[in-house]
Design a protein around this motif. Structure first.
Motif, PDB file in Angstrom:
ATOM      1  N   PRO A  60       0.835  -1.203   0.000  1.00  0.00           N
ATOM      2  CA  PRO A  60       0.000   0.000   0.000  1.00  0.00           C
ATOM      3  C   PRO A  60       0.874   1.260   0.000  1.00  0.00           C
ATOM      4  O   PRO A  60       1.702   1.439   0.890  1.00  0.00           O
ATOM      5  N   LYS A  61       0.710   2.051  -1.036  1.00  0.00           N
ATOM      6  CA  LYS A  61       1.433   3.314  -1.145  1.00  0.00           C
ATOM      7  C   LYS A  61       0.429   4.451  -1.101  1.00  0.00           C
ATOM      8  O   LYS A  61      -0.731   4.276  -1.454  1.00  0.00           O
ATOM      9  N   ASN A  62       0.917   5.610  -0.705  1.00  0.00           N
ATOM     10  CA  ASN A  62       0.095   6.812  -0.794  1.00  0.00           C
ATOM     11  C   ASN A  62      -0.025   7.183  -2.268  1.00  0.00           C
ATOM     12  O   ASN A  62       0.785   6.753  -3.093  1.00  0.00           O
ATOM     13  N   MET A  63      -1.017   7.985  -2.606  1.00  0.00           N
ATOM     14  CA  MET A  63      -1.236   8.325  -4.016  1.00  0.00           C
ATOM     15  C   MET A  63      -0.043   9.061  -4.632  1.00  0.00           C
ATOM     16  O   MET A  63       0.169   9.008  -5.827  1.00  0.00           O
ATOM     17  N   ASP A  93       2.778  -2.721  -6.307  1.00  0.00           N
ATOM     18  CA  ASP A  93       2.043  -1.494  -5.985  1.00  0.00           C
ATOM     19  C   ASP A  93       0.550  -1.794  -6.043  1.00  0.00           C
ATOM     20  O   ASP A  93       0.023  -2.150  -7.088  1.00  0.00           O
ATOM     21  N   GLU A  94      -0.106  -1.677  -4.910  1.00  0.00           N
ATOM     22  CA  GLU A  94      -1.517  -2.064  -4.860  1.00  0.00           C
ATOM     23  C   GLU A  94      -2.470  -0.871  -4.867  1.00  0.00           C
ATOM     24  O   GLU A  94      -3.649  -1.033  -4.587  1.00  0.00           O
ATOM     25  N   ARG A  95      -1.956   0.305  -5.184  1.00  0.00           N
ATOM     26  CA  ARG A  95      -2.855   1.464  -5.187  1.00  0.00           C
ATOM     27  C   ARG A  95      -4.068   1.191  -6.069  1.00  0.00           C
ATOM     28  O   ARG A  95      -3.941   0.694  -7.183  1.00  0.00           O
ATOM     29  N   LEU A  96      -5.214   1.490  -5.543  1.00  0.00           N
ATOM     30  CA  LEU A  96      -6.506   1.382  -6.224  1.00  0.00           C
ATOM     31  C   LEU A  96      -7.016  -0.046  -6.439  1.00  0.00           C
ATOM     32  O   LEU A  96      -8.069  -0.234  -7.034  1.00  0.00           O
TER      33      LEU A  96
END
Length: 138
Positions: A60-63, A93-96
């Motif tokens: 989980p990364k920040n936007m 990278d699991e963003r979104l």
């Protein structure tokens, strides 16, 4: 060659597995988190059952691309998984992915209670499928 996909959350871990050829991802379970040792045992059991060679873990990364507190926790737990399983561990990278999982379930007209039960497993499928797609495009 089986690849395991994990969506690690604070309360649950979504789990997906690739087909033997490494083309598609299927959700297999959601682990309810208790203690780290028990969580690791569940993951090791799945790795053995499916003869897993690689584990892909959603990071989980920040936007803006930075890694926050939840990302740090996932990285720390990923190291434990790597040590305990002695398998190759890759971060993805699991963003979104959770947003995409919720959208897909809404389109499938699943009730809120059903969505809540499977969202992490669906997110694990998205994480693993993204990784598999990148591998096949090489």
């Amino acid at each position: 060659m089986r690849i395991l996909g994990l969506d690690i959350g604070s309360k649950t871990i979504g789990v997906a597995i690739s087909d033997p050829l490494g083309w598609t991802a299927q959700g297999i379970t959601t682990i309810r988190r208790t203690k780290k040792e028990q969580d690791l045992e569940e993951i090791k059991k799945i790795c053995k059952e499916y003869s897993v060679e690689t584990i892909v873990i959603g990071l989980p990364k920040n936007m803006n691309g930075t890694i926050g507190e939840s990302g740090e926790k996932v990285l720390e737990f990923s190291e434990r998984i790597k040590e305990e399983t002695e398998l190759k561990v890759e971060m993805w990278d699991e963003r979104l992915t959770t947003v995409a999982a919720h959208k897909a379930m809404l389109e499938a007209d699943l009730s809120r209670s059903k969505r809540k039960k499977i969202v992490d497993k669906i997110a694990a499928i998205y994480i693993l499928q993204g990784y598999l797609d990148r591998l096949s495009n090489r």
